[in-house]
Scaffold this motif. Structure first.
Motif, PDB file in Angstrom:
ATOM      1  N   THR A 178      59.661 -29.626   7.519  1.00  0.00           N
ATOM      2  CA  THR A 178      59.339 -28.962   8.785  1.00  0.00           C
ATOM      3  C   THR A 178      58.078 -28.114   8.655  1.00  0.00           C
ATOM      4  O   THR A 178      57.316 -28.007   9.609  1.00  0.00           O
ATOM      5  CB  THR A 178      60.504 -28.064   9.256  1.00  0.00           C
ATOM      6  OG1 THR A 178      60.956 -27.287   8.161  1.00  0.00           O
ATOM      7  CG2 THR A 178      61.659 -28.896   9.753  1.00  0.00           C
ATOM      8  N   TYR A 182      55.173 -28.190  11.406  1.00  0.00           N
ATOM      9  CA  TYR A 182      54.626 -27.055  12.161  1.00  0.00           C
ATOM     10  C   TYR A 182      53.107 -27.154  12.221  1.00  0.00           C
ATOM     11  O   TYR A 182      52.494 -26.912  13.264  1.00  0.00           O
ATOM     12  CB  TYR A 182      54.991 -25.709  11.505  1.00  0.00           C
ATOM     13  CG  TYR A 182      56.471 -25.421  11.385  1.00  0.00           C
ATOM     14  CD1 TYR A 182      57.395 -25.976  12.275  1.00  0.00           C
ATOM     15  CD2 TYR A 182      56.957 -24.582  10.391  1.00  0.00           C
ATOM     16  CE1 TYR A 182      58.752 -25.703  12.141  1.00  0.00           C
ATOM     17  CE2 TYR A 182      58.314 -24.303  10.267  1.00  0.00           C
ATOM     18  CZ  TYR A 182      59.202 -24.875  11.132  1.00  0.00           C
ATOM     19  OH  TYR A 182      60.536 -24.609  11.002  1.00  0.00           O
ATOM     20  N   LEU A 205      58.265 -18.371   8.563  1.00  0.00           N
ATOM     21  CA  LEU A 205      57.651 -18.970   9.746  1.00  0.00           C
ATOM     22  C   LEU A 205      56.383 -18.207  10.114  1.00  0.00           C
ATOM     23  O   LEU A 205      55.330 -18.790  10.379  1.00  0.00           O
ATOM     24  CB  LEU A 205      58.668 -18.939  10.887  1.00  0.00           C
ATOM     25  CG  LEU A 205      58.341 -19.766  12.113  1.00  0.00           C
ATOM     26  CD1 LEU A 205      58.085 -21.213  11.734  1.00  0.00           C
ATOM     27  CD2 LEU A 205      59.488 -19.694  13.104  1.00  0.00           C
ATOM     28  N   TYR A 209      52.449 -19.622  10.194  1.00  0.00           N
ATOM     29  CA  TYR A 209      51.504 -19.510  11.316  1.00  0.00           C
ATOM     30  C   TYR A 209      50.269 -18.725  10.893  1.00  0.00           C
ATOM     31  O   TYR A 209      49.142 -19.121  11.187  1.00  0.00           O
ATOM     32  CB  TYR A 209      52.180 -18.866  12.529  1.00  0.00           C
ATOM     33  CG  TYR A 209      53.027 -19.840  13.312  1.00  0.00           C
ATOM     34  CD1 TYR A 209      52.462 -20.992  13.850  1.00  0.00           C
ATOM     35  CD2 TYR A 209      54.389 -19.635  13.512  1.00  0.00           C
ATOM     36  CE1 TYR A 209      53.229 -21.908  14.554  1.00  0.00           C
ATOM     37  CE2 TYR A 209      55.164 -20.544  14.214  1.00  0.00           C
ATOM     38  CZ  TYR A 209      54.575 -21.674  14.731  1.00  0.00           C
ATOM     39  OH  TYR A 209      55.329 -22.587  15.425  1.00  0.00           O
ATOM     40  N   HIS A 240      58.820 -20.440  19.591  1.00  0.00           N
ATOM     41  CA  HIS A 240      59.467 -21.157  18.483  1.00  0.00           C
ATOM     42  C   HIS A 240      60.827 -20.506  18.205  1.00  0.00           C
ATOM     43  O   HIS A 240      60.884 -19.363  17.760  1.00  0.00           O
ATOM     44  CB  HIS A 240      58.559 -21.067  17.249  1.00  0.00           C
ATOM     45  CG  HIS A 240      58.996 -21.951  16.123  1.00  0.00           C
ATOM     46  ND1 HIS A 240      58.107 -22.613  15.316  1.00  0.00           N
ATOM     47  CD2 HIS A 240      60.217 -22.306  15.684  1.00  0.00           C
ATOM     48  CE1 HIS A 240      58.766 -23.308  14.409  1.00  0.00           C
ATOM     49  NE2 HIS A 240      60.045 -23.138  14.611  1.00  0.00           N
ATOM     50  N   ASP A 276      63.998 -25.486  17.018  1.00  0.00           N
ATOM     51  CA  ASP A 276      64.201 -25.744  15.599  1.00  0.00           C
ATOM     52  C   ASP A 276      65.706 -25.830  15.356  1.00  0.00           C
ATOM     53  O   ASP A 276      66.410 -24.835  15.374  1.00  0.00           O
ATOM     54  CB  ASP A 276      63.586 -24.572  14.821  1.00  0.00           C
ATOM     55  CG  ASP A 276      63.069 -24.997  13.472  1.00  0.00           C
ATOM     56  OD1 ASP A 276      63.632 -25.943  12.904  1.00  0.00           O
ATOM     57  OD2 ASP A 276      62.120 -24.366  12.992  1.00  0.00           O
TER      58      ASP A 276
END
Lengths: 473, 473
Positions: A178, A182, A205, A209, A240, A276
């Motif tokens: 994943t 992303y 996460l 980013y 998200h 997700d």
């Protein structure tokens, strides 16, 4: 005329030896720039070797730039103009890799699976079948960016059977994890949007980013998930979330909040929701909640899921389901990429799903995890810790929360556990902002703990936590 | 009191049926927001089912947000506040995926391998051995971002034996394909630099940088590779090159140019050279040229290579070698990522290399490709095309160039071949700028062509190209 002795030739081939001798003479300036080398024929005769040998040596030297040839005139020494290079400053190599964590007796933080639960023999049998029966050309050459069609068909069928989702295999994009997907989404939707993530939530996460130079904002949560009012007043375009089972709080987003978020997304054409669904397979009670994607009629949801949780973390196979109108944009903008998962594993997984092994495995694992959870809950109930804790959100996913009735700082709980050889984390560790609320909620991620260790692990944990609580009074 | 008939229950479980009935009543407003539901005990008695059944149904409804509970008061219907959602505008799904290319008889453009050359049986045997003997815990849980240590050790040993490169396994980072590793490099070095690439060169490379929002500039080439003067006058910090075997021209960069570029890099601390060694294994004559990395004493080179070329394109296993001083930065900035290649394949590849199969495979393939090349060259020599063409750069890598002596536009050559079922491309297709020099150089990438097709493919190609040349006169 150049002459070399073959006394020291050792195990090298003749041409290699001659090539090295000439190279050394060039580097040591015994042969000067633009000096002509002997013709192949004469040189070969002189050294008593074949012309081919000299040809090979010259060709190698020419390919590496030590000599150059002029048509009908022969070979000449290159002018290397070797630049002066200062040696690199000595830099200590120490401290470059993070030091190994101390060996814990039990780890309630790390995501892993119990090693003996994966059906190795089935998997390797299917892999053998794949190599024996699949078209070798597609096994060796099919690198289409979306993934192998058979796997996408199997996933679509699985999503229909298991999640009630009706998607076209064309909408599915397979990728190596994943985290990788992303970055694909960022390239697809654009880096100039503001991305909103849950707070608390996976701290990784945010790191992903930020590492991709994407701005992200953190939306606070109430008991139903991210709060729509905060989202609306932010400048975010992309949201998200993990609605099926939020990490770390365990919240399952109710339908009303889902509609509210879909309504937010529907208001602007560039708004999207990344759903997700990372451990939906392991809801331990009842049927999984319908996905956002399946109640979305505006094509606003990018659904993403992984086999890293349901098979094993080292299977780097994940997938996303794009809204239909984004499929074209995906192939136009990113169709030049190759799929990041090997066809061997894609075909094997396709069979694993299509022949029912995946479902069987999930069911077996669900039973396994339910038992594991119950054993741990029982151990807690029977421990000295029991009067001080409340258990929350134990039904879905692979972790639950244990609220400790204390004023002791979370950091103290964690370090007490650490000194007893137990690794834990608290919900407060997953807030973006530093002034996170200290709620004394310990996260018990039980997926990787060996069953035979449960009793001792909980005993040790209880003892040290109770000690800290009593000291704190 | 709610009452449901069990006549239509079918194969559903009791709790599932009751859950659905209540849900339907809520959605159809037969049950109003905030209306109290019967207590579990009374409801169970009324329906003649167990309390557990009602408990399960209520819990599922609560988890999905259709009902809510108040402590000691019971369950109530949620206010769904269902937002009005307008149906998505109908958008045609057509034209979203690129139309399939016409089926070519022979393809001299695509990178693939001859299907029957991959040692399947060895590979699957090693994979079986891996699953039988490796520590299952590391097979199922080792996702450290650099890759499995055994593989990195095997690669380091291979680089030492085969390329004379002395690197520490710690410097090696394994990833799912070079495209993925480029994006890692961008995250490591930063998006705010100007990246310089070769012109002509892989057009995909420019696309990848652009898709990652990285600015890149195109450096023209002479016979030795990218021209240092153009590089020096650019604002570029990072140079991405293929010095061992440039695509499409086939140029092998001489040592003098290598030193010149290293000298450029040494002048600024943020300058780096990405050395893309994508098909170094397939130099068909002599030893491979020493890499930039092995003559770099300033730690300015990031070396990158792939097994996609040397095994098969669908093996998405590539690696890069970082300069020692970047290893720490890598783990600090990007250590939170998981490796994108499954441990199963990493361990298998580690054995494949360590037990000598990789070297054997490479040697066999080199012989195979040399024969393939010679057969094609022979076929061209014996064809009607022979008087019109000159062959260039046939010794290294898996393609050579065929310069056609004509004034006919390259596009015409390509379309003539296409109508004869042969896919080709020209060097001019790989220039970044539109006013590319039309040099009438056809690229013959022979890696994927089945040997039995060579004769007919060259015959067809010759006929159509000669026709076009003669028409052009």
């Amino acid at each position: 005329m150049l002459t070399y002795s073959f006394e020291n030739i050792g195990s090298e081939s003749m041409y290699e030896y001659i090539y090295k001798c000439i190279k050394m003479d060039i580097l040591q300036k015994k042969l000067k720039p633009d000096e002509k080398l002997p013709s192949k024929r004469v040189f070969a005769k002189n050294l008593g070797v074949s012309i081919i040998t000299i040809e090979n040596a010259y060709a190698q030297l020419a390919a590496e730039g030590y000599i150059y040839s002029l048509p009908k005139r022969g070979y000449f020494v290159s002018n290397l103009k070797k630049q002066t290079i200062h040696p690199a400053k000595e830099k200590p190599l120490a401290d470059q890799r993070p030091k190994n964590e101390p060996a814990y007796y039990a780890d309630f933080v790390r995501n892993s699976v119990a090693p003996d639960t994966f059906p190795f023999s089935v998997w390797t049998r299917l892999l053998r079948e794949v190599t024996a029966t699949e078209n070798e050309l597609s096994l060796l050459s099919d690198t289409s960016v979306g993934g192998v069609l058979k796997l996408r068909q199997a996933i679509a069928e699985h999503l229909y059977q298991f999640r009630g989702m009706s998607v076209d295999p064309e909408q599915i994009i397979v990728g190596a994890g994943t985290q990788y997907l992303y970055s694909v989404i960022i390239q697809l939707l654009g880096r100039n949007h503001l991305y909103a993530v849950e707070n608390p939530g996976y701290t990784r996460l945010t790191k992903i980013y930020e590492s991709n130079d994407v701005k992200c904002c953190h939306i606070p949560m109430d008991d139903s998930g991210v709060m729509a009012d905060f989202l609306k007043s932010s400048e975010a375009d992309i949201l998200h979330i993990t609605p099926s089972h939020h990490f770390p709080t365990g919240i399952v987003m109710p339908v009303s909040r889902r509609y509210e978020l879909l309504s937010w997304a529907a208001k602007q054409s560039e708004r999207y929701i990344i759903e997700d669904d990372y451990d939906c397979e392991f809801r331990l009670f009842g049927k999984p909640i319908p996905t956002l994607l399946s109640i979305d009629v505006m094509e606003k949801v990018i659904y993403i899921n992984t086999f890293a949780k349901s098979l094993a973390p080292t299977f780097r196979i994940s997938y996303m389901v794009l809204p239909k109108h984004l499929v074209g944009r995906f192939y136009q903008k990113l169709g030049f990429y190759s799929c990041t998962v090997s066809s061997f594993e894609q075909f094997t997984l396709a069979r694993f799903i299509a022949e029912g092994y995946f479902e069987k495995h999930i069911n077996r694992m669900r039973t396994y995890y339910r038992k594991q959870r119950d054993t741990i809950l029982m151990a807690i109930r029977e421990s000295s810790l029991n009067p001080y804790v409340t258990i929350l959100e134990e039904d879905s996913g692979l972790h639950f929360l244990m609220k400790v009735n204390t004023d002791v700082a979370d950091a103290k709980l964690i370090s007490a556990a650490k000194s007893a050889g137990i690794r834990i984390s608290c919900v407060s560790n997953y807030y973006h902002d530093e002034q996170a609320c200290e709620t004394h909620m310990i996260i018990i991620n039980y997926s990787g703990l060996e069953p035979e260790k449960v009793e001792t692990a909980i005993e040790r944990l209880s003892k040290c936590i109770v000690d800290v609580i009593l000291q704190g009074k």
